[in-house]
Design an enzyme around this catalytic site. Structure first.
Site, PDB file in Angstrom:
ATOM      1  N   SER A 101       1.112  -1.477   0.296  1.00 25.69           N
ATOM      2  CA  SER A 101      -0.187   0.363  -0.395  1.00 25.69           C
ATOM      3  C   SER A 101       0.716   1.401   0.293  1.00 25.69           C
ATOM      4  CB  SER A 101      -1.057  -0.281   1.207  1.00 25.69           C
ATOM      5  OG  SER A 101      -0.461  -0.957   2.295  1.00 25.69           O
ATOM      6  N   CYS A 102       0.424   1.943  -1.173  1.00 28.65           N
ATOM      7  CA  CYS A 102       1.735   3.026  -0.921  1.00 28.65           C
ATOM      8  C   CYS A 102       0.989   4.592  -0.124  1.00 28.65           C
ATOM      9  CB  CYS A 102       1.778   3.221  -2.531  1.00 28.65           C
ATOM     10  SG  CYS A 102       2.064   2.048  -3.572  1.00 28.65           S
ATOM     11  N   ILE A 103       1.732   4.219   0.440  1.00 26.99           N
ATOM     12  CA  ILE A 103       1.746   5.571   1.486  1.00 26.99           C
ATOM     13  C   ILE A 103       2.896   5.901   2.029  1.00 26.99           C
ATOM     14  CG2 ILE A 103      -1.198   5.618   1.878  1.00 26.99           C
ATOM     15  CD1 ILE A 103      -0.757   5.329   4.739  1.00 26.99           C
TER      16      ILE A 103
ATOM     17  N   PRO B 295       3.422   6.507  -6.401  1.00 23.78           N
ATOM     18  CA  PRO B 295       3.112   5.191  -5.819  1.00 23.78           C
ATOM     19  C   PRO B 295       4.033   6.334  -4.043  1.00 23.78           C
ATOM     20  CG  PRO B 295       4.481   4.492  -7.271  1.00 23.78           C
ATOM     21  CD  PRO B 295       4.143   5.389  -8.159  1.00 23.78           C
ATOM     22  N   THR B 296       3.205   7.000  -3.782  1.00 22.08           N
ATOM     23  CA  THR B 296       3.719   7.538  -2.868  1.00 22.08           C
ATOM     24  C   THR B 296       3.200   8.706  -1.794  1.00 22.08           C
ATOM     25  OG1 THR B 296       5.785   9.385  -1.759  1.00 22.08           O
ATOM     26  CG2 THR B 296       4.618   9.411  -4.144  1.00 22.08           C
TER      27      THR B 296
END
Lengths: 103, 410
Positions: A101-103, B295-296
């Site tokens: 999960s890209c956070i 993707p950040t």
């Protein structure tokens, strides 16, 4: 990274047991990983697995919501097929990288 | 005259307008920005409104304050982008031509995506704090809250400002302690992730922080619906958590306009090259901020760092040169933890948040993944920096590329 024998095949796996190379995967490997997770694979499971592999090959990221909208399964079914790990367990069985999960 | 068109006048779009307006030859370029709303919100400030720290006027300014004189400003909803024609259609039929386009239309909360969320308890016992209305309604509700279950739930990934829900429960813990009713309030942090945060080192540190504050973490909970009758949230695997007040991060999605334009992924985020910030489909379209599918983190700091890369690349593209700059996914987030303290994380596509110190010339260093007073002052100071430097596209003494200086490998 380690080498592990799954279903008589030597495969490279990550520390938490995901295949390093999705091309080393086959259906017997899937069945054995599933067994370790307490899941008996049916045709429906393989429909999901094939969808996950296709999307991963195409370089697309996966989320539970996306799988739920795929037309293959809805989210509730996905949870029933892969209890407690709808995306993590299905990814592991499908031989694709652990979902991030890209956070 | 050539046209540079910017869609969206939030943090990212306004910042790019200011940066590029200074650089471009006005004889050659006409610069236009489009947005449907006239108010600029300092969104990091929403978090403090429920606790009465900030009021509406502290986080609100007219968008006009931040536009350079000479730029054309259009307030209108956008119908769609037609990339093949280099045209943007506004609602009402007006058509804008562009030579280069920057998409900065952000992300929006979509409470209607979850069954039972925007129902009869909405803004009575269920609140978001990602909108000014939600934050103000929650402030009112907190005032007469005597105790019970406060549940913070994250509905879907990705969402704006990934650390905000953690900050929220920490601030709530401090707020109820100050009011003398902490023992009557159960605070639960419910997330679809496997821990308090995604990346392992930060997840562990933040998980321990919440435990220390007696905030219960429920991981791997994927919200299916909200039961308004029995005041419970229910997951897809049929677990239930009762609430008296539910604060929610609703599903986030990009603008519907992106979907109509055929430029987005399944969450309406624009398919973007994560290094060059160019649209995957059109060479003269660039994307900045939350609107991109990078993707950040979806956060202002990412937009700020990406802004420097975008500036170099779009100027090169305008001159027909190869794109020189590569974005590394750099994000930098203050985490307000209550009692006048804060933590700081700094990371990119590859390097997860690590402990150590963050060097900031003149002011720092700040402690990374450490709970310190200095970090809290950094956050408070940031509101001034935001209004006066960041949105105006001025230089900040932080590099766009993440640095390993001060970080400890673990």
């Amino acid at each position: 990274m380690a080498v592990k024998t799954i279903a008589n095949a030597q495969v490279q796996v990550t520390d938490d047991g995901y295949l390093e190379d999705m091309n080393q995967w086959n259906e017997d490997i899937a069945k054995e990983i599933a067994k370790e997770l307490g899941i008996e694979l049916t045709d429906k499971h393989f429909e999901v697995i094939n969808y996950l592999r296709e999307k991963t090959k195409a370089g697309e990221g996966l989320t539970i919501r996306k799988v739920g909208k795929s037309g293959v399964v809805d989210i509730k079914e996905l949870y029933k097929l892969f209890p407690k790990g709808p995306l993590k367990f299905s990814s592991k069985i499908a031989g694709i990288p652990k979902p991030t999960s890209c956070i | 005259m050539k046209n540079l068109l910017i869609l969206g006048a939030g943090t990212a779009g306004t910042m790019m307008l200011n940066k590029l307006y200074k650089e471009l030859d006005k004889e050659e370029w006409k610069v236009t920005i489009v947005d449907q709303y006239k108010t600029h919100y300092y969104q990091p400030g929403f978090l403090f409104i429920p606790f009465g720290v900030y009021k509406k006027e502290d986080v609100t300014k007219p968008k006009y304050d931040f536009f350079p004189a000479g730029a054309e400003v259009i307030f209108s909803p956008i119908d769609k982008i037609v990339g093949e024609e280099n045209k943007v259609y506004l609602e009402g039929g007006k058509v804008l031509n562009y030579d280069f386009l920057i998409i900065a239309t952000g992300t929006q909360t979509r409470p209607s995506e979850t069954t039972g969320l925007k129902d009869k308890l909405w803004y009575k016992d269920i609140f978001d704090f990602y909108t000014i209305d939600g934050a103000l309604a929650l402030h009112k509700r907190f005032k007469d809250f005597k105790g019970g279950n406060l549940v913070m739930c994250i509905a879907e990934l990705p969402y704006k400002c990934p650390v905000a829900p953690i900050e929220f429960v920490c601030l709530a813990e401090a707020y109820f302690t100050k009011r003398g009713i902490r023992d009557k309030v159960n605070i639960t942090y419910v997330t679809l992730m496997s821990g308090a945060f995604t990346k392992p080192v930060a997840s562990k540190m933040l998980g321990e922080l919440l435990e220390e504050k007696n905030i219960k973490v429920v991981p791997d909970f994927y919200l299916e619906h909200v039961d308004n009758e029995n005041k419970k949230i229910v997951s897809y695997d049929e677990r239930e958590i009762p609430f008296d007040i539910l604060t929610i991060v609703p599903v986030n999605m990009g603008s519907d306009m992106i979907e109509r334009s055929g430029l987005g992924d399944d969450m309406n985020y624009v398919k973007t090259n994560k290094y060059t910030l160019q649209s995957d489909q059109f060479e003269n379209i660039f994307v900045i901020g939350d609107a991109a599918n990078l993707p950040t983190s979806k956060a202002g700091s990412v937009a700020h760092f990406a802004g420097e890369i975008l500036m170099e690349n779009i100027l090169a593209a305008m001159e027909g040169r190869e794109l020189p700059a590569k974005f590394d996914g750099h994000a930098n987030c203050y985490i307000e933890t209550g009692y006048g303290k804060g933590a700081l994380i700094d990371f990119n596509y590859i390097t997860e948040p690590l402990p150590g110190t963050f060097p900031l010339p003149g002011i720092g260093p700040f402690g990374l993944l450490k709970n310190t007073k200095m970090n809290h002052y950094g956050k408070i100071l940031f509101r001034w920096i935001y209004w006066h430097i960041l949105v105006k596209g001025k230089e900040l003494p932080i590099e766009a590329d993440m640095t390993m200086a001060g970080k400890q490998r673990v």
